[in-house]
Design an enzyme around this catalytic site. Structure first.
Site, PDB file in Angstrom:
ATOM      1  N   ASN A   8     -43.691 -66.089  57.476  1.00  0.00           N
ATOM      2  CA  ASN A   8     -43.570 -65.466  55.853  1.00  0.00           C
ATOM      3  C   ASN A   8     -42.056 -65.615  55.557  1.00  0.00           C
ATOM      4  O   ASN A   8     -41.106 -64.832  56.125  1.00  0.00           O
ATOM      5  CB  ASN A   8     -44.102 -63.843  56.061  1.00  0.00           C
ATOM      6  CG  ASN A   8     -43.970 -63.529  54.559  1.00  0.00           C
ATOM      7  OD1 ASN A   8     -43.320 -64.024  53.581  1.00  0.00           O
ATOM      8  ND2 ASN A   8     -44.156 -62.089  54.412  1.00  0.00           N
ATOM      9  N   TRP A   9     -41.576 -66.475  54.822  1.00  0.00           N
ATOM     10  CA  TRP A   9     -40.103 -66.645  54.511  1.00  0.00           C
ATOM     11  C   TRP A   9     -39.734 -65.836  53.409  1.00  0.00           C
ATOM     12  O   TRP A   9     -38.379 -65.717  52.981  1.00  0.00           O
ATOM     13  CB  TRP A   9     -39.872 -68.184  54.058  1.00  0.00           C
ATOM     14  CG  TRP A   9     -39.928 -69.118  55.004  1.00  0.00           C
ATOM     15  CD1 TRP A   9     -40.258 -68.636  56.541  1.00  0.00           C
ATOM     16  CD2 TRP A   9     -39.864 -70.785  55.106  1.00  0.00           C
ATOM     17  NE1 TRP A   9     -40.304 -69.977  57.202  1.00  0.00           N
ATOM     18  CE2 TRP A   9     -40.002 -71.362  56.435  1.00  0.00           C
ATOM     19  CE3 TRP A   9     -39.533 -71.313  54.072  1.00  0.00           C
ATOM     20  CZ2 TRP A   9     -40.034 -72.509  56.692  1.00  0.00           C
ATOM     21  CZ3 TRP A   9     -39.584 -73.010  54.183  1.00  0.00           C
ATOM     22  CH2 TRP A   9     -39.769 -73.449  55.763  1.00  0.00           C
ATOM     23  N   LYS A  10     -40.760 -65.064  52.854  1.00  0.00           N
ATOM     24  CA  LYS A  10     -40.418 -64.000  51.816  1.00  0.00           C
ATOM     25  C   LYS A  10     -39.535 -64.545  50.610  1.00  0.00           C
ATOM     26  O   LYS A  10     -39.514 -65.850  50.243  1.00  0.00           O
ATOM     27  CB  LYS A  10     -39.476 -62.622  52.403  1.00  0.00           C
ATOM     28  CG  LYS A  10     -40.415 -62.120  53.474  1.00  0.00           C
ATOM     29  CD  LYS A  10     -40.158 -60.680  53.748  1.00  0.00           C
ATOM     30  CE  LYS A  10     -41.073 -60.321  54.964  1.00  0.00           C
ATOM     31  NZ  LYS A  10     -40.982 -58.844  55.292  1.00  0.00           N
ATOM     32  N   HIS A  92     -49.630 -57.978  50.894  1.00  0.00           N
ATOM     33  CA  HIS A  92     -48.586 -57.521  51.671  1.00  0.00           C
ATOM     34  C   HIS A  92     -48.023 -56.258  51.341  1.00  0.00           C
ATOM     35  O   HIS A  92     -47.983 -56.043  50.013  1.00  0.00           O
ATOM     36  CB  HIS A  92     -47.099 -58.892  51.530  1.00  0.00           C
ATOM     37  CG  HIS A  92     -46.232 -58.635  52.664  1.00  0.00           C
ATOM     38  ND1 HIS A  92     -45.448 -57.787  52.394  1.00  0.00           N
ATOM     39  CD2 HIS A  92     -46.134 -59.182  53.988  1.00  0.00           C
ATOM     40  CE1 HIS A  92     -44.560 -57.751  53.639  1.00  0.00           C
ATOM     41  NE2 HIS A  92     -44.910 -58.576  54.610  1.00  0.00           N
ATOM     42  N   GLU A  94     -45.002 -55.229  50.989  1.00  0.00           N
ATOM     43  CA  GLU A  94     -44.212 -55.293  50.052  1.00  0.00           C
ATOM     44  C   GLU A  94     -44.374 -55.326  48.644  1.00  0.00           C
ATOM     45  O   GLU A  94     -43.726 -54.923  47.559  1.00  0.00           O
ATOM     46  CB  GLU A  94     -42.852 -56.577  50.387  1.00  0.00           C
ATOM     47  CG  GLU A  94     -42.174 -55.910  51.629  1.00  0.00           C
ATOM     48  CD  GLU A  94     -41.804 -57.068  52.382  1.00  0.00           C
ATOM     49  OE1 GLU A  94     -42.026 -58.437  51.914  1.00  0.00           O
ATOM     50  OE2 GLU A  94     -41.307 -56.893  53.622  1.00  0.00           O
ATOM     51  N   GLU A 164     -50.170 -54.878  59.509  1.00  0.00           N
ATOM     52  CA  GLU A 164     -48.877 -54.767  59.719  1.00  0.00           C
ATOM     53  C   GLU A 164     -48.343 -53.249  59.333  1.00  0.00           C
ATOM     54  O   GLU A 164     -48.468 -52.855  58.216  1.00  0.00           O
ATOM     55  CB  GLU A 164     -48.202 -55.516  58.498  1.00  0.00           C
ATOM     56  CG  GLU A 164     -48.483 -57.471  58.633  1.00  0.00           C
ATOM     57  CD  GLU A 164     -47.272 -57.857  57.954  1.00  0.00           C
ATOM     58  OE1 GLU A 164     -46.514 -58.706  58.711  1.00  0.00           O
ATOM     59  OE2 GLU A 164     -47.191 -57.612  56.891  1.00  0.00           O
ATOM     60  N   GLY A 170     -39.494 -55.550  59.475  1.00  0.00           N
ATOM     61  CA  GLY A 170     -37.853 -55.817  59.111  1.00  0.00           C
ATOM     62  C   GLY A 170     -37.124 -54.744  60.030  1.00  0.00           C
ATOM     63  O   GLY A 170     -36.003 -54.977  59.901  1.00  0.00           O
ATOM     64  N   SER A 211     -41.900 -57.049  63.163  1.00  0.00           N
ATOM     65  CA  SER A 211     -40.761 -57.399  63.825  1.00  0.00           C
ATOM     66  C   SER A 211     -41.324 -58.226  65.088  1.00  0.00           C
ATOM     67  O   SER A 211     -40.952 -57.782  66.380  1.00  0.00           O
ATOM     68  CB  SER A 211     -40.331 -56.174  64.428  1.00  0.00           C
ATOM     69  OG  SER A 211     -39.707 -55.213  63.353  1.00  0.00           O
ATOM     70  N   GLY A 232     -41.763 -62.602  60.058  1.00  0.00           N
ATOM     71  CA  GLY A 232     -40.871 -62.497  58.988  1.00  0.00           C
ATOM     72  C   GLY A 232     -39.718 -62.980  59.434  1.00  0.00           C
ATOM     73  O   GLY A 232     -39.239 -64.199  59.627  1.00  0.00           O
ATOM     74  N   GLY A 233     -38.741 -62.160  59.698  1.00  0.00           N
ATOM     75  CA  GLY A 233     -37.273 -62.259  60.081  1.00  0.00           C
ATOM     76  C   GLY A 233     -37.209 -63.611  61.241  1.00  0.00           C
ATOM     77  O   GLY A 233     -36.264 -64.448  61.063  1.00  0.00           O
TER      78      GLY A 233
HETATM   79  P1  PGA Z   1     -40.787 -59.032  60.021  1.00  0.00           P
HETATM   80  O1  PGA Z   1     -41.541 -59.354  58.658  1.00  0.00           O
HETATM   81  O2  PGA Z   1     -41.096 -60.013  61.062  1.00  0.00           O
HETATM   82  O3  PGA Z   1     -39.502 -59.471  59.664  1.00  0.00           O
HETATM   83  O4  PGA Z   1     -41.003 -57.643  60.513  1.00  0.00           O
HETATM   84  C1  PGA Z   1     -43.136 -59.222  58.934  1.00  0.00           C
HETATM   85  C2  PGA Z   1     -43.728 -59.430  57.623  1.00  0.00           C
HETATM   86  O5  PGA Z   1     -43.204 -58.858  56.665  1.00  0.00           O
HETATM   87  O6  PGA Z   1     -44.758 -60.138  57.566  1.00  0.00           O
END
Ligand code: PGA
Length: 249
Positions: A8-10, A92, A94, A164, A170, A211, A232-233
């Site tokens: 997930n490159w957000k 998601h 967010e 999640e 994050g 994470s 993500g990260g």
């Molecule tokens: P993260 O993000 O790996 O940076 O914790 C995961 C996500 O939001 O899907």
């Protein structure tokens, strides 16, 4: 089945950075792991173009629930499919938090995505406060039921549910694998209440996100009823992501 790794490159990479990262992934030649890369809408076509014929699948980070019409600013599942997407992340945390996306929105989006031939990656997870109050299982059951109840999954349709825990995203600190395992068990039991067992076994995958990195990825994919991870990260830098995927080969 090959482990599933969703990147997930957000909203973190522009078009040139997306193209560069996709080019590095193309060079890496992943075997034995199913990779889904999810760039932002404006970068989808560029990434589809770089990764065509590599086996790496492309996903969007959101979609609308209508297939076409006067919905300024929205993107339909049919448009995503035509652009080369085969997956779409839906609900998601967010989006639930900042865009006020509701369980009902998530439900309509999942339905529309399936109708367009996409595989929805439905995100569920409790906040820290909900967990502190002992409401974790309730939240997981509630979000899963509201997203999926009444939807039928007919072959070859598939679905992914991503667990999640919201506060872990994050943070750099994943939860204990055993805790994720317990959450996945709750989600699986809920899925069995909604769908026939054979559908849950053959057409639905549960993955963990929050994470995930190269050091902990294996401890999550080794859990029972866990088919992969949402990253993500650690998906934003080629070396990190390639090392993570290599752990699963
Ligand atoms: P993260 O993000 O790996 O940076 O914790 C995961 C996500 O939001 O899907």
């Amino acid at each position: 089945m090959e482990p599933l790794v969703v990147a997930n490159w957000k909203m973190k990479l522009g078009v040139s950075a997306s193209r560069e990262l996709a080019t590095e992934l193309k060079r890496a030649r992943f075997n034995g792991v199913e990779i889904v890369v999810c760039p932002s809408f404006v970068n989808l076509l560029a990434v589809v173009d770089v990764l065509k014929k590599t086996g790496v699948q492309i996903g969007a980070q959101n979609c609308f629930w209508e297939s076409s019409g006067a919905y300024t600013g929205e993107v339909s599942p049919a448009e995503l499919y035509e652009a080369g997407c085969r997956y779409v992340i839906i609900g998601h945390s967010e989006r639930r938090q900042y865009l006020r996306e509701t369980d009902s929105d998530v439900h309509h989006k999942v339905k529309a995505a399936l109708a367009a031939g996409l595989i929805p990656i439905v995100c569920v997870g409790e906040t820290f406060e909900q967990r502190q109050q002992g409401g974790q299982d309730y939240v997981l059951i509630d979000q899963t039921v509201k997203a999926l109840e009444g939807i039928s999954l007919l072959p070859p349709q598939q679905l992914v549910v991503a667990y999640e825990p919201v506060w872990v995203i994050g943070s750099g600190q994943a939860i204990e694998p055993a805790e994720a395992g317990a959450a996945h068990q709750v989600i699986r039991q809920t899925l069995i209440d909604i769908f026939p067992l054979s559908v849950v076994a053959d057409s639905i995958r549960i993955i963990y996100g929050g994470s995930v990195n190269e050091s902990n990825v294996k401890s999550f994919t080794a859990l029972p009823h866990t088919s992969g991870v949402l990253v993500g990260g650690a998906s934003l830098h080629p070396a990190d992501f390639i090392a993570l995927v290599n752990e699963l080969k």
